[in-house]
Scaffold this active site. Structure first.
Site, PDB file in Angstrom:
ATOM      1  N   ASN A 103       0.863  -1.279   0.038  1.00 20.33           N
ATOM      2  CA  ASN A 103      -0.084   0.099  -0.168  1.00 20.33           C
ATOM      3  C   ASN A 103       0.577   1.292  -0.183  1.00 20.33           C
ATOM      4  OD1 ASN A 103      -2.469   1.403   0.409  1.00 20.33           O
ATOM      5  ND2 ASN A 103      -1.448   2.153   2.385  1.00 20.33           N
ATOM      6  N   ALA A 182      -6.236  11.108  -8.635  1.00 22.57           N
ATOM      7  CA  ALA A 182      -6.953  11.122  -7.792  1.00 22.57           C
ATOM      8  C   ALA A 182      -7.194   9.874  -6.896  1.00 22.57           C
ATOM      9  CB  ALA A 182      -8.341  10.653  -8.677  1.00 22.57           C
ATOM     10  N   ASP A 195      -8.228   5.081   0.586  1.00 18.97           N
ATOM     11  CA  ASP A 195      -6.837   4.837  -0.485  1.00 18.97           C
ATOM     12  C   ASP A 195      -5.959   5.069   0.584  1.00 18.97           C
ATOM     13  OD1 ASP A 195      -4.985   4.544  -2.105  1.00 18.97           O
ATOM     14  OD2 ASP A 195      -5.574   5.998  -3.338  1.00 18.97           O
ATOM     15  N   ASP A 201       1.579   6.996  -0.220  1.00 14.90           N
ATOM     16  CA  ASP A 201       0.849   6.173  -0.516  1.00 14.90           C
ATOM     17  C   ASP A 201       0.839   5.932  -2.169  1.00 14.90           C
ATOM     18  OD1 ASP A 201      -1.861   4.620   0.191  1.00 14.90           O
ATOM     19  OD2 ASP A 201      -2.356   5.605  -1.705  1.00 14.90           O
ATOM     20  N   ASP A 203       0.424   4.761  -5.885  1.00 16.71           N
ATOM     21  CA  ASP A 203      -0.708   5.134  -6.731  1.00 16.71           C
ATOM     22  C   ASP A 203      -0.739   3.916  -7.924  1.00 16.71           C
ATOM     23  OD1 ASP A 203      -2.364   5.952  -8.851  1.00 16.71           O
ATOM     24  OD2 ASP A 203      -1.346   7.917  -9.183  1.00 16.71           O
ATOM     25  N   ASP A 205      -2.684   3.331  -9.912  1.00 17.35           N
ATOM     26  CA  ASP A 205      -3.130   3.739 -11.337  1.00 17.35           C
ATOM     27  C   ASP A 205      -2.143   4.234 -12.308  1.00 17.35           C
ATOM     28  OD1 ASP A 205      -5.998   3.213 -10.919  1.00 17.35           O
ATOM     29  OD2 ASP A 205      -6.283   5.241  -9.759  1.00 17.35           O
ATOM     30  N   ASP A 232      -1.267  -7.465   2.912  1.00 13.41           N
ATOM     31  CA  ASP A 232      -1.466  -6.452   3.967  1.00 13.41           C
ATOM     32  C   ASP A 232      -2.301  -5.277   3.308  1.00 13.41           C
ATOM     33  OD1 ASP A 232      -0.836  -5.208   6.510  1.00 13.41           O
ATOM     34  OD2 ASP A 232       0.038  -3.713   5.327  1.00 13.41           O
ATOM     35  N   HIS A 236      -7.042  -0.444   1.501  1.00  5.58           N
ATOM     36  CA  HIS A 236      -6.574   0.713   0.831  1.00  5.58           C
ATOM     37  C   HIS A 236      -5.944   0.607  -0.385  1.00  5.58           C
ATOM     38  CE1 HIS A 236      -7.082   1.939   5.018  1.00  5.58           C
ATOM     39  NE2 HIS A 236      -6.522   0.778   5.567  1.00  5.58           N
ATOM     40  N   GLU A 262      -5.850  -9.117   4.108  1.00  6.81           N
ATOM     41  CA  GLU A 262      -6.233  -8.414   5.082  1.00  6.81           C
ATOM     42  C   GLU A 262      -7.135  -7.268   4.810  1.00  6.81           C
ATOM     43  OE1 GLU A 262      -4.852  -5.387   8.830  1.00  6.81           O
ATOM     44  OE2 GLU A 262      -3.982  -5.273   6.713  1.00  6.81           O
TER      45      GLU A 262
HETATM   46 CA    CA Z   1      -3.623   3.187  -0.754  1.00  5.75          CA
END
Ligand code: CA
Length: 481
Positions: A103, A182, A195, A201, A203, A205, A232, A236, A262
């Site tokens: 993530n 986004a 997210d 974090d 991306d 996409d 994991d 998100h 998870e």
């Molecule tokens: Ca995320």
């Protein structure tokens, strides 16, 4: 995977000695002997420091091989030691599941300047600032590893958000701006869009990200000869990416390559929806059942055990459910703390290890220790694992018909002579149930396998036996001899 058992082989407070892969290797034979068929190992990639459990992940391609973040090894040891542990486990017919932390990334090598908008932490779709420039930790060039295994270098545009502005020290949720940027679709709907969890974090996409992380999945599965992944924080991550990732890895490693995700939500509908979105390509942990255990353990005799299995994943989709009692996140002092009270743990383990449905997972902290505190449940888990191997076969007839005493009868099957069992649990007074185990069993003498009860039960000519359970305890009745 007849009567398979997974063990989550770590907890939050393990010592940072770099000796853990060696310990796991030494323990392989014992794990096989107690009936463990798979091990979920702790997150093995290089993290922010060797003190990090592994969820503060820095470099997917550093498994304890490069001098990065202050050491070659991770909290658990070196890559060579990890490989040796995996080989030994597989020699003992134990599958190995790798904890894939995809993530986010942490501990960037340098800062970059880029445009962001701040968002409301409770409503991530609501922007609370205009676009402005911050200095964020998003540059990863892995000076210790260089281009080995992958020459991909990370920049701010490979991430969707971050939470720290180096320029002024301000903590906020910063949504990174750019063409088509986004929050991801296909994530949990909490806070409007969940997210963003922590750190930088990723991306999913971005086509370069999709390619490199999918390649990593193939690489790490091959490099370590893995049998599966524990994924994991998937609530998100864009579910479309998870599907693509699993397809890619299974194309390389075979359709039977295992995966459990998870998805930490206690309402079973969210879990059902996620499974449908992923076309049942992934198993999920039964978080709903865990919370039922937690409630039951807190409420004691006031909890109506007839509802213990209500609205659980194992009742909805047993074929893709991993059942568990506690884990590193629910353990005391952790982020999602909801630790099942000690008195109820043997009851909960009895249920998940002896019932027909679900793939049970035993937690290291419940079997061995938390920090330097030995678990009081080691012996009962050994007994229940033994009962699972010997007796937990055949169909299941439920007796969830009393608020304080419930249980089930496993009929046994022809392949396992002498198998079959009666499982009972009580959260109140001593209890009993008269259960018909079949006329063909008349005259059989049954005894209580955990040793809690010394009496024996003789099955009458109609096939009935009356089985007891102590107050606040469990009982496992099996045929003698
Ligand atoms: Ca995320």
């Amino acid at each position: 995977m007849k009567n398979g058992v997974m063990i989550q082989y770590f907890e939050w407070n393990l010592p940072n000695k770099g000796e853990f892969w060696n310990q796991l290797k030494k323990d392989s034979k014992h794990l096989h002997e107690i009936g463990v068929t798979s091990v979920w190992i702790p997150p093995a990639c290089k993290a922010t420091t060797s003190d990090d459990v592994g969820y503060g992940i820095y470099d997917l391609y550093d498994l304890g091989e490069f001098d990065q973040k202050g050491s070659v090894r991770t909290k658990y040891g070196t890559k060579e030691e990890l490989k040796a542990a995996i080989e030994e486990l597989q020699k003992n017919q134990i599958c190995v599941y790798f904890d894939a932390v995809m993530n986010h990334k942490a501990g960037a090598d340098y800062t970059e300047k880029f445009l962001v908008k701040e968002v409301d932490p409770n409503d991530r779709e609501r922007q609370i600032s205009d676009a402005y420039e911050i200095e964020g930790w998003t540059g990863f060039d892995f000076p210790g590893r260089g281009d080995k295994y992958s020459n991909f270098k990370w920049h701010y545009y490979h991430f969707s958000g971050t939470d720290f502005n180096q320029e002024n020290g301000k903590v906020s949720i910063y949504q990174i701006q750019g063409d088509g940027k986004a929050w991801a679709e296909g994530v949990d709907g909490e806070n409007s869009n969940y997210d963003y969890l922590m750190f930088a974090d990723i991306d999913f996409d971005h086509p370069e990200v999709i390619e490199d992380v999918s390649n990593w999945g193939k690489w790490v599965a091959n490099e370590l000869n893995l049998d599966g992944f524990r994924l994991d924080a998937i609530k998100h991550i864009n579910s479309k990416f998870i599907g693509h990732f699993l397809d890619t890895v299974r194309k390389e490693r075979g359709e039977e390559f295992y995966a459990v995700g998870e998805y930490w939500r206690k309402d079973v509908q969210s879990l059902n929806d996620y499974l449908a979105a992923l076309d049942y390509k992934v198993d999920l942990f039964d978080v709903a059942l865990h919370y039922n255990f937690y409630q039951a353990s807190k409420k004691g005799k006031d909890y109506d055990l007839q509802h213990l299995m209500d609205d659980t994943l194992v009742k909805n989709h047993p074929e893709v459910t991993v059942t568990f009692v506690d884990n590193h996140d629910s353990q005391w002092g952790s982020s999602l703390e909801s630790q099942v009270d000690g008195w109820f743990k043997p009851l909960a383990y009895g249920l998940i290890l002896l019932q027909k449905e679900g793939y049970p997972c035993v937690f290291y902290g419940d079997y061995y220790s938390i920090g330097d505190k030995q678990s009081p449940h080691h012996l009962i888990i050994d007994i229940l694992l033994d009962a699972r191997r010997k007796f937990a076969y055949g169909d299941q007839q439920d007796y969830f018909d009393h608020p304080n005493t419930v249980g089930f009868y496993r009929t046994g099957d022809d392949k396992h002579p002498g198998s079959g069992l009666v499982f009972l649990m009580s959260n109140g007074e001593e209890g009993f149930k008269t259960i018909n185990v079949g006329e063909n069993r008349k005259g059989e003498v049954w005894y209580e396998f955990t040793g809690n009860i010394k009496d024996e039960v003789t099955i009458d000519e109609n096939g009935n036996g009356t089985f007891t359970v102590e107050g606040g305890n469990l009982a496992v009745w099996v045929k003698k001899g």
